[in-house]
Design a protein around this motif. Structure first.
Motif, PDB file in Angstrom:
ATOM      1  N   UNK A  92       0.862  -1.219  -0.092  1.00 41.41           N
ATOM      2  CA  UNK A  92      -0.069  -0.053  -0.057  1.00 41.41           C
ATOM      3  C   UNK A  92       0.941   1.326   0.139  1.00 41.41           C
ATOM      4  N   UNK A  93       1.789   1.271   0.766  1.00 41.75           N
ATOM      5  CA  UNK A  93       2.819   2.411   0.718  1.00 41.75           C
ATOM      6  C   UNK A  93       3.680   2.524  -0.493  1.00 41.75           C
ATOM      7  N   UNK A  94       3.868   1.564  -1.304  1.00 43.91           N
ATOM      8  CA  UNK A  94       4.546   1.570  -2.569  1.00 43.91           C
ATOM      9  C   UNK A  94       3.499   2.141  -3.362  1.00 43.91           C
ATOM     10  N   UNK A  95       2.096   1.789  -3.518  1.00 46.82           N
ATOM     11  CA  UNK A  95       1.040   2.366  -4.293  1.00 46.82           C
ATOM     12  C   UNK A  95       1.013   3.789  -4.065  1.00 46.82           C
ATOM     13  N   UNK A  96       0.788   4.114  -2.907  1.00 49.52           N
ATOM     14  CA  UNK A  96       0.921   5.460  -2.355  1.00 49.52           C
ATOM     15  C   UNK A  96       1.894   6.233  -2.980  1.00 49.52           C
ATOM     16  N   UNK A  97       3.255   5.642  -2.870  1.00 48.90           N
ATOM     17  CA  UNK A  97       4.268   6.613  -3.323  1.00 48.90           C
ATOM     18  C   UNK A  97       4.319   6.404  -4.790  1.00 48.90           C
ATOM     19  N   UNK A  98       3.881   5.595  -5.427  1.00 40.69           N
ATOM     20  CA  UNK A  98       3.659   5.822  -7.077  1.00 40.69           C
ATOM     21  C   UNK A  98       2.676   6.729  -7.510  1.00 40.69           C
ATOM     22  N   UNK A  99       1.413   6.868  -6.596  1.00 41.16           N
ATOM     23  CA  UNK A  99       0.408   7.969  -6.769  1.00 41.16           C
ATOM     24  C   UNK A  99       1.085   9.199  -6.744  1.00 41.16           C
ATOM     25  N   UNK A 100       1.849   9.462  -5.523  1.00 38.55           N
ATOM     26  CA  UNK A 100       2.315  10.615  -5.324  1.00 38.55           C
ATOM     27  C   UNK A 100       3.378  10.988  -6.443  1.00 38.55           C
ATOM     28  N   UNK A 101       4.108   9.926  -6.850  1.00 39.49           N
ATOM     29  CA  UNK A 101       5.028  10.266  -7.922  1.00 39.49           C
ATOM     30  C   UNK A 101       4.329  10.712  -9.222  1.00 39.49           C
ATOM     31  N   UNK A 102       3.417   9.949  -9.657  1.00 38.71           N
ATOM     32  CA  UNK A 102       2.498  10.415 -10.780  1.00 38.71           C
ATOM     33  C   UNK A 102       1.914  12.138 -10.442  1.00 38.71           C
ATOM     34  N   UNK A 103       1.444  12.069  -9.322  1.00 40.27           N
ATOM     35  CA  UNK A 103       0.836  13.536  -9.234  1.00 40.27           C
ATOM     36  C   UNK A 103       1.772  14.564  -9.093  1.00 40.27           C
ATOM     37  N   UNK A 104       3.140  14.143  -8.861  1.00 36.12           N
ATOM     38  CA  UNK A 104       4.410  15.129  -9.040  1.00 36.12           C
ATOM     39  C   UNK A 104       4.761  15.149 -10.144  1.00 36.12           C
ATOM     40  N   UNK A 105       4.795  14.126 -11.271  1.00 36.88           N
ATOM     41  CA  UNK A 105       5.088  14.187 -12.533  1.00 36.88           C
ATOM     42  C   UNK A 105       3.998  14.932 -13.175  1.00 36.88           C
ATOM     43  N   UNK A 106       2.700  14.847 -13.224  1.00 35.37           N
ATOM     44  CA  UNK A 106       1.829  15.652 -13.727  1.00 35.37           C
ATOM     45  C   UNK A 106       1.847  17.088 -13.151  1.00 35.37           C
ATOM     46  N   UNK A 107       2.139  17.529 -12.008  1.00 38.45           N
ATOM     47  CA  UNK A 107       2.511  18.794 -11.525  1.00 38.45           C
ATOM     48  C   UNK A 107       3.488  19.447 -12.353  1.00 38.45           C
ATOM     49  N   UNK A 108       4.568  18.549 -12.542  1.00 37.80           N
ATOM     50  CA  UNK A 108       5.610  19.290 -13.062  1.00 37.80           C
ATOM     51  C   UNK A 108       5.319  19.443 -14.649  1.00 37.80           C
ATOM     52  N   UNK A 109       4.677  18.611 -15.226  1.00 38.11           N
ATOM     53  CA  UNK A 109       4.145  18.883 -16.231  1.00 38.11           C
ATOM     54  C   UNK A 109       3.220  20.133 -16.862  1.00 38.11           C
ATOM     55  N   UNK A 110       2.393  20.194 -15.784  1.00 37.65           N
ATOM     56  CA  UNK A 110       1.668  21.541 -15.651  1.00 37.65           C
ATOM     57  C   UNK A 110       2.308  22.653 -15.355  1.00 37.65           C
TER      58      UNK A 110
END
Length: 426
Positions: free
Chosen positions: A147-165
């Motif tokens: 669950x922690x890994x999934x949470x980290x992956x989700x945060x990483x994706x959010x971070x990537x999307x935020x960087x893209x935006x």
């Protein structure tokens, strides 16, 4: 269910017990590992010191039925589910000398009287999951890690999307900035063209007359404001004599330009009316003093006969002219004494006379050419050397070449006019 109390002497046993209880209560995996980490943080010092801790848990109670309007069970009676009790976890430190610190816990706890910490966790919606058997601590830990890994992956994706935006936003801002810069440059160019047109209107072209070559160079103190108080005027009088006026009005910008224009126009009008050269400076002051009491300007008036080279000069507080002989290149300063427009006792004290021979060069200028350093006299000597060095250049290039050499060192920039007159060789 009744409260359950267990004694623990190790962090591993405490964590395993909490994980199993939270799992049975159906708590989310993230809440489960936050609870285990928080309890471990509170109990760590006690267990490290060899003192046991007590874990008291009260599992969530089933929802209580809510009575309908007919509490006695009449025909209109009914039941609905109420809210379930919270899972309560109390961690007692019976042998601790003081209460534990609860600051910065992954799952906030309540401070209670005495050495203890309490977590009240909401009962999850729906029944707890059914298990085929008692899960092993390793299985629960693996689930939490997943669950922690999934949470980290989700945060990483959010971070990537935020960087893209953010990158797209920065690109848009950069594009807008470039557009604004281009627009600003267009405005600057348009402003410069307008001021250059104004400058051309204020500064007449050289006089075309047989026997004399004439050129001028103007350099403003501020590149974005190519108008100032340094102006000149030249024209041919009815008798064929060339008249030159050089003015340096006090100040900078359009105000000083207006003052300098007033002086040049007044001198031109008086000269064309036939006023003698020796009275022009004083008469100009009389004319202008009636409507501009603050005007102050230096002025130099020169008359040259292009047929004979005869030269006459009146001066009002203006820097001396420079005469460079065409034969041996000897240079001398022609200084006529007098006081300028707006000065006490304005007027030229006497006229200065000389003669231009074939190839002789006359340099008229404003103080911005020679006072770029602290000592004006030193600037005048540098001007003599520069004029001698460049005197053989074509007349159109000559004043700019002199100004460029003089401005290699500038301590305080000022508007500059360099005007050259050379008598043609036969």
């Amino acid at each position: 269910m009744n409260a359950r109390i267990t004694t623990h002497s190790s962090l591993t046993g405490l964590r395993d017990e909490l994980r199993l209880l939270a799992h049975r209560a159906g708590l989310p995996v993230e809440t489960r590992y936050r609870l285990a980490l928080s309890a471990s943080h509170v109990a760590a010092d006690e267990l490290a010191a060899g003192r046991p801790v007590l874990l008291e848990t009260v599992p969530p109670q089933p929802p209580r039925p809510a009575a309908g309007p007919d509490a006695g069970g009449g025909a209109g009676g009914g039941e609905s589910e109420g809210e379930g009790d919270a899972l309560t976890v109390r961690l007692h430190l019976p042998y601790a000398p003081e209460g534990p610190s609860l600051e910065g816990l992954p799952l906030p706890a309540e401070q209670t009287p005495g050495p203890a910490a309490v977590w009240r966790l909401p009962a999850p919606a729906g029944p707890p999951p059914r298990e085929a058997g008692r899960p092993q601590p390793a299985e629960l830990l693996e689930e939490e890690l997943s669950t922690a890994v999934e949470r980290m992956d989700a945060l990483a994706e959010d971070h990537r999307q935020l960087k893209h935006e953010l990158s797209e936003t920065n690109s848009g801002v950069l594009a807008l900035y470039v557009q604004l810069e281009e627009r600003d440059e267009q405005l600057r160019q348009a402003h410069g063209r307008m001021l250059r047109q104004l400058e051309d209107a204020l500064r007449p072209p050289p006089v075309a007359v047989d026997g004399l070559e004439m050129a001028v160079h103007y350099e403003p103190a501020e590149k974005d404001a190519p108008t100032g108080g340094d102006l000149y005027d030249w024209f041919v009088l009815p008798d064929g004599t060339v008249h030159i006026t050089l003015v340096d009005a006090l100040g900078h910008g359009l105000t000083s330009t207006r003052a300098a224009l007033n002086v040049t126009h007044a001198v031109r009008t008086l000269a064309l009316e036939g006023h003698p050269l020796d009275s022009l400076v004083a008469r100009t002051d009389e004319v202008l003093a009636t409507f501009d009491h603050e005007l102050m300007a230096t002025v130099q008036v020169v008359r040259i006969d292009p047929r004979t080279g005869e030269l006459a000069m009146a001066n009002g507080s203006h820097p001396p002219a420079l005469l460079v002989r065409g034969g041996d290149g000897a240079g001398s300063l022609l200084e006529a004494r007098g006081r300028g427009i707006g000065f006490p006792l304005p007027g030229s004290e006497k006229l200065l006379y000389d003669r231009l021979g074939p190839g002789d060069l006359l340099v008229l200028y404003t103080d911005g050419l020679t006072e770029s350093r602290r000592d004006p006299r030193e600037g005048e000597q540098r001007l003599v050397r520069a004029a001698r060095r460049h005197r053989a250049l074509p007349i159109a290039e000559l004043p700019a070449a002199i100004a460029e050499e003089m401005h290699t060192v500038v301590l305080h920039p000022d508007d500059t006019v360099a005007l050259t007159v050379r008598r043609s060789r036969p």
